[in-house]
Structure formats: C-alpha cells, structure tokens
Motif scaffolding. Structure first.
Motif, PDB file in Angstrom:
ATOM      1  N   VAL A   1       6.147  11.351  -3.572  1.00 51.64           N
ATOM      2  CA  VAL A   1       5.200  10.422  -2.033  1.00 51.64           C
ATOM      3  C   VAL A   1       5.785  10.650  -0.270  1.00 51.64           C
ATOM      4  CG1 VAL A   1       4.646   8.054  -1.146  1.00 51.64           C
ATOM      5  CG2 VAL A   1       4.334   8.374  -3.821  1.00 51.64           C
ATOM      6  N   SER A   2       5.288  10.735   0.066  1.00 51.54           N
ATOM      7  CA  SER A   2       5.628  11.342   1.301  1.00 51.54           C
ATOM      8  C   SER A   2       5.438  10.109   2.485  1.00 51.54           C
ATOM      9  CB  SER A   2       4.914  12.277   2.072  1.00 51.54           C
ATOM     10  OG  SER A   2       5.577  12.324   3.738  1.00 51.54           O
ATOM     11  N   PRO A   3       6.057   9.744   3.423  1.00 47.99           N
ATOM     12  CA  PRO A   3       6.302   8.862   4.590  1.00 47.99           C
ATOM     13  C   PRO A   3       5.097   9.159   5.314  1.00 47.99           C
ATOM     14  CG  PRO A   3       8.662   8.961   4.670  1.00 47.99           C
ATOM     15  CD  PRO A   3       7.860  10.075   3.151  1.00 47.99           C
ATOM     16  N   LEU A   4       5.074   9.883   5.731  1.00 48.59           N
ATOM     17  CA  LEU A   4       4.740  10.748   7.222  1.00 48.59           C
ATOM     18  C   LEU A   4       3.104  10.283   7.162  1.00 48.59           C
ATOM     19  CD1 LEU A   4       4.782  12.478   9.571  1.00 48.59           C
ATOM     20  CD2 LEU A   4       4.482  14.293   8.489  1.00 48.59           C
ATOM     21  N   PRO A   5       2.360  10.433   5.875  1.00 48.50           N
ATOM     22  CA  PRO A   5       1.164  10.075   6.192  1.00 48.50           C
ATOM     23  C   PRO A   5       0.983   8.724   6.139  1.00 48.50           C
ATOM     24  CG  PRO A   5       1.228  11.146   4.772  1.00 48.50           C
ATOM     25  CD  PRO A   5       2.667  11.797   4.382  1.00 48.50           C
ATOM     26  N   LEU A   6       1.818   7.717   5.722  1.00 47.19           N
ATOM     27  CA  LEU A   6       1.369   6.101   5.323  1.00 47.19           C
ATOM     28  C   LEU A   6       1.754   5.706   6.673  1.00 47.19           C
ATOM     29  CD1 LEU A   6       0.874   3.800   4.573  1.00 47.19           C
ATOM     30  CD2 LEU A   6       3.091   3.461   3.417  1.00 47.19           C
ATOM     31  N   ALA A   7       2.774   7.126   7.638  1.00 44.46           N
ATOM     32  CA  ALA A   7       2.993   6.318   9.310  1.00 44.46           C
ATOM     33  C   ALA A   7       1.645   6.872  10.360  1.00 44.46           C
ATOM     34  CB  ALA A   7       4.300   7.619   9.626  1.00 44.46           C
ATOM     35  N   GLN A   8       1.440   7.810   9.455  1.00 44.57           N
ATOM     36  CA  GLN A   8       0.281   8.300  10.559  1.00 44.57           C
ATOM     37  C   GLN A   8      -1.024   7.459  10.486  1.00 44.57           C
ATOM     38  OE1 GLN A   8      -0.528  12.092   9.076  1.00 44.57           O
ATOM     39  NE2 GLN A   8       1.037  13.081  10.743  1.00 44.57           N
ATOM     40  N   LEU A   9      -1.031   6.710   9.731  1.00 41.79           N
ATOM     41  CA  LEU A   9      -2.078   5.966   8.583  1.00 41.79           C
ATOM     42  C   LEU A   9      -1.642   4.619   9.787  1.00 41.79           C
ATOM     43  CD1 LEU A   9      -4.862   4.738   7.633  1.00 41.79           C
ATOM     44  CD2 LEU A   9      -3.402   4.192   5.735  1.00 41.79           C
ATOM     45  N   ALA A  10      -0.457   3.573  10.102  1.00 40.43           N
ATOM     46  CA  ALA A  10       0.137   2.370  10.343  1.00 40.43           C
ATOM     47  C   ALA A  10      -0.796   2.802  11.789  1.00 40.43           C
ATOM     48  CB  ALA A  10       1.762   2.386  10.352  1.00 40.43           C
ATOM     49  N   ASP A  11      -0.486   3.878  12.046  1.00 40.67           N
ATOM     50  CA  ASP A  11      -0.061   4.478  13.210  1.00 40.67           C
ATOM     51  C   ASP A  11      -1.617   4.692  14.224  1.00 40.67           C
ATOM     52  OD1 ASP A  11       1.259   5.065  16.238  1.00 40.67           O
ATOM     53  OD2 ASP A  11      -0.035   6.787  16.107  1.00 40.67           O
TER      54      ASP A  11
ATOM     55  N   ILE B   1       0.827  -0.974   0.352  1.00 42.87           N
ATOM     56  CA  ILE B   1       0.339  -0.049   0.158  1.00 42.87           C
ATOM     57  C   ILE B   1       0.731   1.093  -0.112  1.00 42.87           C
ATOM     58  CG2 ILE B   1      -1.290   1.417   0.979  1.00 42.87           C
ATOM     59  CD1 ILE B   1      -2.984  -1.552   2.118  1.00 42.87           C
ATOM     60  N   ILE B   2       0.863   2.425  -0.978  1.00 38.68           N
ATOM     61  CA  ILE B   2       1.725   3.330  -1.209  1.00 38.68           C
ATOM     62  C   ILE B   2       0.373   4.427  -1.468  1.00 38.68           C
ATOM     63  CG2 ILE B   2       3.387   4.488  -2.446  1.00 38.68           C
ATOM     64  CD1 ILE B   2       4.405   1.621  -3.549  1.00 38.68           C
ATOM     65  N   LEU B   3       0.402   5.733  -0.663  1.00 36.00           N
ATOM     66  CA  LEU B   3      -0.123   6.633  -0.798  1.00 36.00           C
ATOM     67  C   LEU B   3       0.645   7.848  -2.027  1.00 36.00           C
ATOM     68  CD1 LEU B   3      -0.684   6.996   2.709  1.00 36.00           C
ATOM     69  CD2 LEU B   3      -2.175   6.140   1.194  1.00 36.00           C
ATOM     70  N   HIS B   4       0.118   7.576  -2.498  1.00 36.44           N
ATOM     71  CA  HIS B   4       0.197   8.660  -3.702  1.00 36.44           C
ATOM     72  C   HIS B   4      -0.522  10.407  -3.987  1.00 36.44           C
ATOM     73  CE1 HIS B   4       2.182   6.511  -5.932  1.00 36.44           C
ATOM     74  NE2 HIS B   4       1.214   5.496  -5.915  1.00 36.44           N
ATOM     75  N   PRO B   5      -0.429  11.537  -3.606  1.00 33.06           N
ATOM     76  CA  PRO B   5      -0.973  12.516  -3.181  1.00 33.06           C
ATOM     77  C   PRO B   5      -1.676  13.001  -4.825  1.00 33.06           C
ATOM     78  CG  PRO B   5       1.635  12.703  -2.979  1.00 33.06           C
ATOM     79  CD  PRO B   5       1.493  11.863  -3.306  1.00 33.06           C
TER      80      PRO B   5
END
Length: 108
Positions: free
Chosen positions: A69-79, A59-63
C-alpha cells in the motif's frame, strides 16, 4: 357551453393556492437557488466526511496488483477532495448571496 367549462376550469385552477399553477418566475428562481444551495451543502458535508475518514485511516486504498500500500494515491485523493471542498464552499457562498438577494436571509 364550452366557454362555461373552460371558465369553470380557469376559476378552479386559479383557486388552487400554493400549486405550481400560481408560481411566478421569481418564486421558481428562489426555490431553485435554495434547493441548489441545500444540495451543495449536503455534497460538501459528504466530501468533508470522506476527508475525515481518510485522515483517521478508515479509508485505505489497496492496489489491484497485490503490491504494498502506498500513501501517495491516498494523499492525492485527499488533495483532490480538499480542492473540491474549497470549490463547493465558494459555490455555497455565491448561492447564499443570491438567495438573500432574491428573498431575504436563507433559512436552513
């Protein structure tokens, strides 16, 4: 004549074994608790599957704006999903205790 019909219908309904007509409030509460437990377990499994897919990079978030692509939104979603997983685990534990209290050990 009407009394005979009503009486016949009452006997017919009373003879239906295992239908909702013969369910006690306790049976309904037990069934509700067990179904809630099963639903929470399925929901937790789905959340854990999404967390695992994010960790493996499936799963990768694309703006939307085309930026990098920033890893921050994915880390926030995982958290967020990890917190939800923890909350589901607590709810599952509570429901298992309640199911055991109502009807003995929960059978999957």
């Amino acid at each position: 004549m009407i009394d005979n019909i009503v009486s016949f219908e009452d006997r017919r309904l009373a003879g239906l074994d295992g239908t909702h007509f013969s369910r006690s409030d306790e049976d309904v509460m037990i069934a509700s608790t067990i179904e809630s437990l099963k639903a929470r377990i399925r929901e937790r499994d789905t959340v854990r599957d999404h967390i695992e897919r994010m960790e493996t990079g499936e799963i990768i978030l694309h703006p939307d704006d085309g930026s990098a692509v920033s890893p921050l939104p994915l880390a926030q979603l995982a958290d967020l999903l990890s917190g939800y997983d923890h909350m589901l685990s607590i709810e599952i534990d509570r429901l298992e205790v309640e199911a055991e209290r109502l009807h003995g050990p929960y059978q999957d």
